[in-house]
Design a protein around this motif. Structure first.
Motif, PDB file in Angstrom:
ATOM      1  N   VAL A  12       0.844  -1.186   0.000  1.00  0.00           N
ATOM      2  CA  VAL A  12       0.000   0.000   0.000  1.00  0.00           C
ATOM      3  C   VAL A  12       0.886   1.245   0.000  1.00  0.00           C
ATOM      4  O   VAL A  12       0.672   2.163  -0.776  1.00  0.00           O
ATOM      5  CB  VAL A  12      -0.936   0.012   1.232  1.00  0.00           C
ATOM      6  CG1 VAL A  12      -1.748   1.281   1.276  1.00  0.00           C
ATOM      7  CG2 VAL A  12      -1.837  -1.209   1.218  1.00  0.00           C
ATOM      8  N   ALA A  13       1.889   1.259   0.883  1.00  0.00           N
ATOM      9  CA  ALA A  13       2.782   2.421   0.991  1.00  0.00           C
ATOM     10  C   ALA A  13       4.174   1.954   1.365  1.00  0.00           C
ATOM     11  O   ALA A  13       4.331   0.991   2.114  1.00  0.00           O
ATOM     12  CB  ALA A  13       2.257   3.386   2.045  1.00  0.00           C
ATOM     13  N   GLN A  14       5.177   2.640   0.827  1.00  0.00           N
ATOM     14  CA  GLN A  14       6.564   2.359   1.174  1.00  0.00           C
ATOM     15  C   GLN A  14       7.246   3.668   1.544  1.00  0.00           C
ATOM     16  O   GLN A  14       6.955   4.714   0.963  1.00  0.00           O
ATOM     17  CB  GLN A  14       7.310   1.706   0.009  1.00  0.00           C
ATOM     18  CG  GLN A  14       6.889   0.279  -0.232  1.00  0.00           C
ATOM     19  CD  GLN A  14       7.757  -0.377  -1.280  1.00  0.00           C
ATOM     20  OE1 GLN A  14       8.068   0.230  -2.295  1.00  0.00           O
ATOM     21  NE2 GLN A  14       8.128  -1.608  -1.033  1.00  0.00           N
ATOM     22  N   ASN A  15       8.152   3.583   2.490  1.00  0.00           N
ATOM     23  CA  ASN A  15       8.902   4.745   2.946  1.00  0.00           C
ATOM     24  C   ASN A  15      10.316   4.657   2.360  1.00  0.00           C
ATOM     25  O   ASN A  15      11.238   4.191   3.014  1.00  0.00           O
ATOM     26  CB  ASN A  15       8.935   4.772   4.474  1.00  0.00           C
ATOM     27  CG  ASN A  15       9.472   6.066   5.013  1.00  0.00           C
ATOM     28  OD1 ASN A  15       9.905   6.934   4.262  1.00  0.00           O
ATOM     29  ND2 ASN A  15       9.460   6.196   6.324  1.00  0.00           N
ATOM     30  N   LYS A  16      10.471   5.098   1.116  1.00  0.00           N
ATOM     31  CA  LYS A  16      11.768   5.025   0.455  1.00  0.00           C
ATOM     32  C   LYS A  16      12.766   5.991   1.073  1.00  0.00           C
ATOM     33  O   LYS A  16      13.966   5.742   1.071  1.00  0.00           O
ATOM     34  CB  LYS A  16      11.605   5.322  -1.039  1.00  0.00           C
ATOM     35  CG  LYS A  16      10.805   4.251  -1.753  1.00  0.00           C
ATOM     36  CD  LYS A  16      10.654   4.567  -3.215  1.00  0.00           C
ATOM     37  CE  LYS A  16       9.800   3.498  -3.884  1.00  0.00           C
ATOM     38  NZ  LYS A  16       9.560   3.803  -5.280  1.00  0.00           N
ATOM     39  N   LYS A  17      12.268   7.074   1.634  1.00  0.00           N
ATOM     40  CA  LYS A  17      13.147   8.061   2.246  1.00  0.00           C
ATOM     41  C   LYS A  17      13.851   7.480   3.475  1.00  0.00           C
ATOM     42  O   LYS A  17      14.975   7.862   3.792  1.00  0.00           O
ATOM     43  CB  LYS A  17      12.340   9.293   2.633  1.00  0.00           C
ATOM     44  CG  LYS A  17      13.196  10.455   3.047  1.00  0.00           C
ATOM     45  CD  LYS A  17      12.387  11.700   3.276  1.00  0.00           C
ATOM     46  CE  LYS A  17      13.359  12.821   3.625  1.00  0.00           C
ATOM     47  NZ  LYS A  17      12.713  13.964   4.177  1.00  0.00           N
ATOM     48  N   ALA A  18      13.211   6.540   4.157  1.00  0.00           N
ATOM     49  CA  ALA A  18      13.821   5.934   5.352  1.00  0.00           C
ATOM     50  C   ALA A  18      15.088   5.188   4.971  1.00  0.00           C
ATOM     51  O   ALA A  18      16.084   5.244   5.690  1.00  0.00           O
ATOM     52  CB  ALA A  18      12.832   4.992   6.025  1.00  0.00           C
ATOM     53  N   ARG A  19      15.074   4.470   3.861  1.00  0.00           N
ATOM     54  CA  ARG A  19      16.265   3.734   3.430  1.00  0.00           C
ATOM     55  C   ARG A  19      17.377   4.690   3.008  1.00  0.00           C
ATOM     56  O   ARG A  19      18.544   4.336   3.047  1.00  0.00           O
ATOM     57  CB  ARG A  19      15.918   2.768   2.306  1.00  0.00           C
ATOM     58  CG  ARG A  19      14.974   1.678   2.783  1.00  0.00           C
ATOM     59  CD  ARG A  19      14.933   0.517   1.825  1.00  0.00           C
ATOM     60  NE  ARG A  19      13.941  -0.449   2.213  1.00  0.00           N
ATOM     61  CZ  ARG A  19      14.167  -1.463   3.049  1.00  0.00           C
ATOM     62  NH1 ARG A  19      15.357  -1.629   3.553  1.00  0.00           N
ATOM     63  NH2 ARG A  19      13.205  -2.303   3.359  1.00  0.00           N
ATOM     64  N   HIS A  20      17.008   5.905   2.596  1.00  0.00           N
ATOM     65  CA  HIS A  20      18.003   6.905   2.222  1.00  0.00           C
ATOM     66  C   HIS A  20      18.588   7.588   3.455  1.00  0.00           C
ATOM     67  O   HIS A  20      19.790   7.869   3.512  1.00  0.00           O
ATOM     68  CB  HIS A  20      17.355   7.945   1.307  1.00  0.00           C
ATOM     69  CG  HIS A  20      18.279   9.046   0.893  1.00  0.00           C
ATOM     70  ND1 HIS A  20      18.292  10.266   1.524  1.00  0.00           N
ATOM     71  CD2 HIS A  20      19.235   9.106  -0.061  1.00  0.00           C
ATOM     72  CE1 HIS A  20      19.211  11.034   0.965  1.00  0.00           C
ATOM     73  NE2 HIS A  20      19.796  10.361   0.009  1.00  0.00           N
ATOM     74  N   ASP A  21      17.759   7.843   4.450  1.00  0.00           N
ATOM     75  CA  ASP A  21      18.191   8.609   5.619  1.00  0.00           C
ATOM     76  C   ASP A  21      18.767   7.769   6.751  1.00  0.00           C
ATOM     77  O   ASP A  21      19.395   8.320   7.655  1.00  0.00           O
ATOM     78  CB  ASP A  21      17.011   9.413   6.181  1.00  0.00           C
ATOM     79  CG  ASP A  21      16.594  10.531   5.255  1.00  0.00           C
ATOM     80  OD1 ASP A  21      17.394  10.909   4.380  1.00  0.00           O
ATOM     81  OD2 ASP A  21      15.466  11.037   5.403  1.00  0.00           O
ATOM     82  N   TYR A  22      18.539   6.447   6.736  1.00  0.00           N
ATOM     83  CA  TYR A  22      18.958   5.605   7.849  1.00  0.00           C
ATOM     84  C   TYR A  22      19.679   4.352   7.380  1.00  0.00           C
ATOM     85  O   TYR A  22      19.404   3.843   6.300  1.00  0.00           O
ATOM     86  CB  TYR A  22      17.738   5.152   8.677  1.00  0.00           C
ATOM     87  CG  TYR A  22      16.943   6.275   9.280  1.00  0.00           C
ATOM     88  CD1 TYR A  22      17.338   6.875  10.456  1.00  0.00           C
ATOM     89  CD2 TYR A  22      15.770   6.718   8.677  1.00  0.00           C
ATOM     90  CE1 TYR A  22      16.595   7.909  11.021  1.00  0.00           C
ATOM     91  CE2 TYR A  22      15.024   7.743   9.225  1.00  0.00           C
ATOM     92  CZ  TYR A  22      15.442   8.331  10.397  1.00  0.00           C
ATOM     93  OH  TYR A  22      14.714   9.346  10.944  1.00  0.00           O
ATOM     94  N   HIS A  23      20.576   3.842   8.236  1.00  0.00           N
ATOM     95  CA  HIS A  23      21.131   2.500   8.077  1.00  0.00           C
ATOM     96  C   HIS A  23      20.132   1.560   8.735  1.00  0.00           C
ATOM     97  O   HIS A  23      19.866   1.683   9.941  1.00  0.00           O
ATOM     98  CB  HIS A  23      22.486   2.362   8.791  1.00  0.00           C
ATOM     99  CG  HIS A  23      23.591   3.143   8.172  1.00  0.00           C
ATOM    100  ND1 HIS A  23      24.154   2.804   6.961  1.00  0.00           N
ATOM    101  CD2 HIS A  23      24.248   4.248   8.602  1.00  0.00           C
ATOM    102  CE1 HIS A  23      25.107   3.670   6.675  1.00  0.00           C
ATOM    103  NE2 HIS A  23      25.178   4.556   7.648  1.00  0.00           N
TER     104      HIS A  23
END
Length: 166
Positions: A12-23
């Motif tokens: 439904v939704a993915q947080n692609k920014k999280a993979r960019h901002d966090y290890h």
């Protein structure tokens, strides 16, 4: 021999920014306590996790700031879009996340909301914030692999074309 049931996931939704901002250090799958209108809104494929985070409060995990818009055909029973939602996890997992998230620089972020065999699930991750140079390094590595894959694909196309001529 028993038949193996194929696992189906409808994102439904993915947080692609999280993979960019966090290890991403560790991921967990957990259920959510939702109202009927929230489930209907999710089934329409509408949700956002951009500002979302997970907080351990009183031995329970809570998802904050995940945006599930109001159901369009809903009545007075409609939910509020950014309310906090309880996550369903095992006690040992909650305790482990609570102790790890107390460490400096660690946080718990939602990565995706999806339906698994008809039930709404959220994938959360224990994460450590990246520095600016880490973000640039990740982008550089991604760009380098993309360019190398393009070069390999072009070489294979040329190779097939020359083999077809001979």
């Amino acid at each position: 021999m028993a038949k193996e049931k194929k696992e189906t996931r409808k994102f439904v939704a993915q947080n692609k920014k999280a993979r960019h901002d966090y290890h991403i250090l560790d991921t967990y799958e957990c259920g959510m306590v939702l109202t009927g209108t929230e489930v209907k809104s999710l089934r329409q494929g509408r949700s956002s996790l951009v500002d979302g985070f997970v907080q351990i409060d009183g031995g329970e995990a809570w998802l904050h700031n995940a945006h599930i818009p109001e159901y369009t055909q809903g009545t007075w029973t409609n939910h509020s879009a950014r309310r906090k939602r309880k996550l369903l996890m095992h006690r040992a997992e909650i305790d482990k996340l609570a102790s790890k998230s107390q460490e400096t620089g660690h946080t718990i972020v939602p990565l995706a909301i999806y339906f698994k065999d008809g039930r709404a699930k959220v994938e959360i991750a224990l994460a450590k914030g990246k520095k600016e140079y880490d973000k640039r390094q990740t982008l550089r590595e991604k760009q380098d692999t993309r360019e190398s894959n393009r070069a390999i694909a072009a070489a294979r196309r040329r190779q097939r074309a020359s083999a077809a001529r001979h």
